[in-house]
Scaffold this motif. Structure first.
Motif, PDB file in Angstrom:
ATOM      1  N   UNK A   1      37.909  37.741  45.701  1.00 59.12           N
ATOM      2  CA  UNK A   1      37.677  38.879  45.547  1.00 59.12           C
ATOM      3  C   UNK A   1      36.506  39.649  46.461  1.00 59.12           C
ATOM      4  N   UNK A   2      35.675  38.777  46.185  1.00 61.09           N
ATOM      5  CA  UNK A   2      34.187  39.207  47.078  1.00 61.09           C
ATOM      6  C   UNK A   2      34.272  39.131  48.468  1.00 61.09           C
ATOM      7  N   UNK A   3      35.061  38.261  49.033  1.00 53.82           N
ATOM      8  CA  UNK A   3      35.296  38.139  50.520  1.00 53.82           C
ATOM      9  C   UNK A   3      36.160  39.432  50.869  1.00 53.82           C
ATOM     10  N   UNK A   4      37.184  39.932  50.058  1.00 59.31           N
ATOM     11  CA  UNK A   4      38.037  41.006  50.127  1.00 59.31           C
ATOM     12  C   UNK A   4      37.423  42.249  50.399  1.00 59.31           C
ATOM     13  N   UNK A   5      36.257  42.374  49.352  1.00 59.89           N
ATOM     14  CA  UNK A   5      35.277  43.486  49.455  1.00 59.89           C
ATOM     15  C   UNK A   5      34.459  43.637  50.418  1.00 59.89           C
ATOM     16  N   UNK A   6      33.999  42.416  50.999  1.00 60.62           N
ATOM     17  CA  UNK A   6      33.158  42.425  52.085  1.00 60.62           C
ATOM     18  C   UNK A   6      33.796  42.763  53.334  1.00 60.62           C
ATOM     19  N   UNK A   7      34.989  42.155  53.641  1.00 61.20           N
ATOM     20  CA  UNK A   7      35.973  42.569  54.794  1.00 61.20           C
ATOM     21  C   UNK A   7      36.324  43.916  54.816  1.00 61.20           C
ATOM     22  N   UNK A   8      36.589  44.624  53.517  1.00 62.69           N
ATOM     23  CA  UNK A   8      36.836  45.729  53.522  1.00 62.69           C
ATOM     24  C   UNK A   8      35.813  47.034  54.081  1.00 62.69           C
TER      25      UNK A   8
END
Length: 263
Positions: free
Chosen positions: A39-46
Protein backbone atom coordinates in the motif's frame (compact mmCIF):
# COMPACT_ATOMS: atom_id res chain seq x y z
CA UNK A 1 -8.14 -7.70 6.10
CA UNK A 2 -9.80 -6.39 9.26
CA UNK A 3 -7.06 -8.07 11.28
CA UNK A 4 -4.31 -6.29 9.36
CA UNK A 5 -6.14 -2.97 9.49
CA UNK A 6 -6.35 -3.34 13.28
CA UNK A 7 -2.63 -4.19 13.42
CA UNK A 8 -1.88 -1.04 11.41
CA UNK A 9 -3.98 1.08 13.76
CA UNK A 10 -2.33 -0.40 16.86
CA UNK A 11 1.12 0.15 15.31
CA UNK A 12 0.63 3.90 14.97
CA UNK A 13 -1.81 4.93 17.68
CA UNK A 14 0.55 4.70 20.64
CA UNK A 15 3.02 2.65 22.67
CA UNK A 16 0.38 1.14 24.95
CA UNK A 17 -1.14 -0.74 22.02
CA UNK A 18 2.05 -2.76 21.38
CA UNK A 19 1.27 -5.40 24.06
CA UNK A 20 -1.63 -6.45 21.82
CA UNK A 21 0.80 -7.02 18.94
CA UNK A 22 4.09 -8.50 20.09
CA UNK A 23 2.76 -12.06 20.58
CA UNK A 24 1.23 -12.26 17.09
CA UNK A 25 2.37 -15.27 15.02
CA UNK A 26 5.40 -14.28 12.98
CA UNK A 27 3.57 -15.29 9.80
CA UNK A 28 0.86 -12.69 10.55
CA UNK A 29 3.51 -10.02 11.13
CA UNK A 30 5.29 -10.77 7.84
CA UNK A 31 2.04 -10.75 5.88
CA UNK A 32 1.10 -7.45 7.51
CA UNK A 33 4.46 -5.92 6.62
CA UNK A 34 4.15 -7.08 3.01
CA UNK A 35 0.62 -5.64 2.69
CA UNK A 36 1.72 -2.38 4.30
CA UNK A 37 4.69 -2.09 1.91
CA UNK A 38 2.34 -2.86 -0.99
CA UNK A 39 0.00 0.00 0.00
CA UNK A 40 2.83 2.42 0.82
CA UNK A 41 4.55 1.76 -2.51
CA UNK A 42 1.26 2.25 -4.37
CA UNK A 43 0.73 5.61 -2.65
CA UNK A 44 4.30 6.79 -3.35
CA UNK A 45 4.12 5.69 -7.01
CA UNK A 46 0.76 7.45 -7.42
CA UNK A 47 2.10 10.71 -5.92
CA UNK A 48 5.19 10.47 -8.15
CA UNK A 49 3.03 9.95 -11.23
CA UNK A 50 0.74 12.90 -10.52
CA UNK A 51 3.75 15.13 -9.84
CA UNK A 52 5.37 13.96 -13.06
CA UNK A 53 2.17 14.56 -15.06
CA UNK A 54 1.79 18.04 -13.54
CA UNK A 55 5.35 19.18 -14.35
CA UNK A 56 5.52 17.56 -17.82
CA UNK A 57 3.83 20.42 -19.79
CA UNK A 58 6.11 23.01 -18.19
CA UNK A 59 9.18 20.88 -18.89
CA UNK A 60 8.07 20.23 -22.49
CA UNK A 61 7.58 23.95 -23.12
CA UNK A 62 10.97 24.82 -21.65
CA UNK A 63 12.75 22.02 -23.53
CA UNK A 64 11.09 22.89 -26.86
CA UNK A 65 12.23 26.51 -26.51
CA UNK A 66 15.86 25.31 -26.71
CA UNK A 67 15.23 22.53 -29.21
CA UNK A 68 16.93 22.59 -32.63
CA UNK A 69 14.98 21.20 -35.58
CA UNK A 70 15.27 17.43 -35.88
CA UNK A 71 13.23 14.25 -36.17
CA UNK A 72 13.52 10.55 -35.52
CA UNK A 73 12.93 8.33 -38.53
CA UNK A 74 13.61 4.60 -38.90
CA UNK A 75 15.55 4.62 -35.65
CA UNK A 76 17.90 7.39 -36.76
CA UNK A 77 18.41 11.14 -36.25
CA UNK A 78 17.29 13.30 -39.18
CA UNK A 79 17.97 17.06 -39.28
CA UNK A 80 18.23 19.67 -42.04
CA UNK A 81 20.81 21.59 -40.01
CA UNK A 82 24.55 21.52 -40.41
CA UNK A 83 25.97 19.32 -37.67
CA UNK A 84 27.17 19.22 -35.01
CA UNK A 85 24.46 21.53 -33.63
CA UNK A 86 24.90 22.85 -30.09
CA UNK A 87 21.86 24.38 -28.38
CA UNK A 88 23.10 25.58 -25.01
CA UNK A 89 20.50 28.17 -23.96
CA UNK A 90 18.44 25.78 -21.83
CA UNK A 91 19.18 24.21 -18.44
CA UNK A 92 20.91 21.25 -20.13
CA UNK A 93 22.61 21.68 -23.53
CA UNK A 94 21.39 19.63 -26.49
CA UNK A 95 23.91 18.47 -29.07
CA UNK A 96 22.93 16.99 -32.46
CA UNK A 97 25.96 15.02 -33.57
CA UNK A 98 25.19 12.23 -36.07
CA UNK A 99 28.88 11.89 -36.94
CA UNK A 100 29.82 11.34 -33.26
CA UNK A 101 32.39 14.12 -33.29
CA UNK A 102 31.72 15.08 -29.65
CA UNK A 103 32.45 12.30 -27.17
CA UNK A 104 32.27 14.21 -23.85
CA UNK A 105 30.46 17.25 -22.43
CA UNK A 106 32.17 20.39 -23.61
CA UNK A 107 33.95 22.74 -21.17
CA UNK A 108 31.40 24.93 -19.49
CA UNK A 109 28.61 22.33 -19.65
CA UNK A 110 28.37 22.08 -15.87
CA UNK A 111 24.84 20.65 -15.99
CA UNK A 112 25.76 17.80 -18.30
CA UNK A 113 24.51 17.34 -21.84
CA UNK A 114 21.96 15.65 -24.11
CA UNK A 115 23.99 14.12 -26.92
CA UNK A 116 21.89 12.85 -29.83
CA UNK A 117 23.91 10.79 -32.26
CA UNK A 118 22.93 8.98 -35.45
CA UNK A 119 21.35 5.97 -33.73
CA UNK A 120 21.76 6.50 -29.98
CA UNK A 121 21.25 9.10 -27.30
CA UNK A 122 23.59 9.71 -24.39
CA UNK A 123 22.58 11.83 -21.42
CA UNK A 124 25.13 13.22 -18.98
CA UNK A 125 23.44 14.42 -15.77
CA UNK A 126 26.83 15.76 -14.64
CA UNK A 127 30.03 16.12 -16.70
CA UNK A 128 31.97 13.72 -14.47
CA UNK A 129 29.27 11.02 -14.43
CA UNK A 130 28.84 8.13 -16.85
CA UNK A 131 26.11 8.84 -19.39
CA UNK A 132 22.75 7.10 -19.58
CA UNK A 133 22.57 5.56 -23.05
CA UNK A 134 19.72 4.19 -25.17
CA UNK A 135 19.03 3.74 -28.86
CA UNK A 136 16.77 5.99 -30.91
CA UNK A 137 14.79 3.00 -32.23
CA UNK A 138 13.26 2.62 -28.75
CA UNK A 139 11.56 6.01 -29.23
CA UNK A 140 8.51 6.69 -31.41
CA UNK A 141 9.24 8.32 -34.79
CA UNK A 142 8.29 11.92 -35.50
CA UNK A 143 9.40 15.51 -35.31
CA UNK A 144 10.76 16.30 -31.85
CA UNK A 145 8.89 19.32 -30.50
CA UNK A 146 6.69 20.17 -27.51
CA UNK A 147 3.87 17.83 -28.57
CA UNK A 148 6.33 15.00 -29.15
CA UNK A 149 7.85 15.48 -25.68
CA UNK A 150 4.37 15.48 -24.11
CA UNK A 151 3.32 12.27 -25.89
CA UNK A 152 6.55 10.47 -25.14
CA UNK A 153 6.60 11.71 -21.55
CA UNK A 154 3.08 10.42 -20.92
CA UNK A 155 4.02 7.02 -22.35
CA UNK A 156 7.07 6.99 -20.10
CA UNK A 157 4.89 7.77 -17.08
CA UNK A 158 2.46 4.96 -17.92
CA UNK A 159 5.33 2.46 -18.08
CA UNK A 160 7.46 3.82 -15.26
CA UNK A 161 4.76 4.17 -12.57
CA UNK A 162 3.91 0.42 -12.36
CA UNK A 163 7.60 -0.46 -12.53
CA UNK A 164 8.35 2.04 -9.76
CA UNK A 165 5.53 0.56 -7.68
CA UNK A 166 6.90 -2.98 -7.92
CA UNK A 167 10.48 -1.90 -7.18
CA UNK A 168 9.45 0.25 -4.21
CA UNK A 169 7.27 -2.49 -2.72
CA UNK A 170 10.15 -4.98 -2.85
CA UNK A 171 12.70 -2.45 -1.56
CA UNK A 172 10.46 -1.35 1.32
CA UNK A 173 9.74 -4.95 2.30
CA UNK A 174 13.32 -6.22 2.12
CA UNK A 175 15.02 -3.16 3.67
CA UNK A 176 12.45 -2.96 6.46
CA UNK A 177 12.78 -6.66 7.20
CA UNK A 178 16.58 -6.45 7.29
CA UNK A 179 16.40 -3.46 9.62
CA UNK A 180 13.99 -5.32 11.89
CA UNK A 181 16.22 -8.41 11.95
CA UNK A 182 19.23 -6.28 12.84
CA UNK A 183 17.50 -4.52 15.72
CA UNK A 184 15.80 -7.70 16.95
CA UNK A 185 19.14 -9.53 17.00
CA UNK A 186 20.95 -6.64 18.68
CA UNK A 187 18.31 -6.08 21.38
CA UNK A 188 17.90 -9.82 22.02
CA UNK A 189 21.64 -10.04 22.68
CA UNK A 190 21.70 -6.99 24.96
CA UNK A 191 18.68 -7.97 27.05
CA UNK A 192 19.75 -11.48 28.04
CA UNK A 193 20.14 -10.41 31.67
CA UNK A 194 16.82 -8.52 31.79
CA UNK A 195 13.75 -10.22 33.18
CA UNK A 196 11.20 -10.77 31.90
CA UNK A 197 12.85 -11.13 28.50
CA UNK A 198 11.40 -11.46 25.03
CA UNK A 199 11.74 -14.39 22.68
CA UNK A 200 13.37 -13.58 19.36
CA UNK A 201 10.03 -13.79 17.53
CA UNK A 202 8.45 -11.36 19.99
CA UNK A 203 11.29 -8.88 19.60
CA UNK A 204 11.14 -9.25 15.82
CA UNK A 205 7.42 -8.49 15.94
CA UNK A 206 8.09 -5.28 17.88
CA UNK A 207 10.89 -4.35 15.48
CA UNK A 208 8.60 -4.79 12.46
CA UNK A 209 5.62 -2.94 13.88
CA UNK A 210 7.84 -0.03 14.94
CA UNK A 211 8.66 0.50 11.24
CA UNK A 212 5.12 1.66 10.52
CA UNK A 213 4.95 5.09 12.26
CA UNK A 214 8.25 6.45 10.93
CA UNK A 215 7.69 5.27 7.36
CA UNK A 216 4.16 6.68 7.38
CA UNK A 217 5.32 10.05 8.72
CA UNK A 218 8.09 10.28 6.13
CA UNK A 219 5.71 9.32 3.30
CA UNK A 220 3.25 12.05 4.33
CA UNK A 221 6.01 14.67 4.69
CA UNK A 222 7.42 13.71 1.29
CA UNK A 223 4.00 13.86 -0.36
CA UNK A 224 3.42 17.35 1.09
CA UNK A 225 6.89 18.49 0.09
CA UNK A 226 7.89 19.29 3.67
CA UNK A 227 11.69 19.41 4.06
CA UNK A 228 12.26 21.32 7.30
CA UNK A 229 14.15 18.35 8.78
CA UNK A 230 15.94 15.60 6.81
CA UNK A 231 13.46 12.78 6.28
CA UNK A 232 15.94 10.07 7.24
CA UNK A 233 16.39 11.68 10.67
CA UNK A 234 12.63 11.83 11.17
CA UNK A 235 12.31 8.18 10.19
CA UNK A 236 15.02 6.86 12.50
CA UNK A 237 13.93 9.06 15.40
CA UNK A 238 10.35 7.76 15.12
CA UNK A 239 11.59 4.19 14.77
CA UNK A 240 13.81 4.32 17.83
CA UNK A 241 11.12 6.00 19.94
CA UNK A 242 8.41 3.49 19.01
CA UNK A 243 10.81 0.56 19.33
CA UNK A 244 12.04 1.54 22.81
CA UNK A 245 8.73 2.73 24.19
CA UNK A 246 6.75 -0.08 22.58
CA UNK A 247 9.07 -2.78 23.91
CA UNK A 248 8.90 -1.11 27.34
CA UNK A 249 5.11 -1.30 27.30
CA UNK A 250 5.27 -4.95 26.25
CA UNK A 251 7.75 -5.78 29.02
CA UNK A 252 5.50 -4.18 31.63
CA UNK A 253 2.61 -6.29 30.39
CA UNK A 254 4.72 -9.44 31.00
CA UNK A 255 5.46 -8.60 34.62
CA UNK A 256 3.35 -10.19 37.36
CA UNK A 257 0.83 -7.83 38.95
CA UNK A 258 1.93 -5.90 42.01
CA UNK A 259 0.40 -7.50 45.15
CA UNK A 260 -0.34 -4.06 46.58
CA UNK A 261 -2.30 -3.16 43.47
CA UNK A 262 -4.29 -6.41 43.71
CA UNK A 263 -5.37 -5.53 47.24
Amino acid sequence: MKTYALIFWNSIRGFRSYPALFRNPLRVTLVYWFLYCFMLAAAVAAVWYFRFERMLPEYATEAARNMPEFSFRNGELVTPLKTPVIADKGPRPIVLDPDEKIAQPLPGFTNGMFHIGKKKIRIWMKPDMDPVMFTIKTLPPGKVDRDYILRTGKQFGYVCAPFLFVVLALVFFVVGLLQSLFFATLVSFLEKTIQPSFSFDEMLNISVYALTPGSLIVAVYWAWGVALVPLDLIYFFAYIVFHVMGSGACRRSMMPPDPDEEE
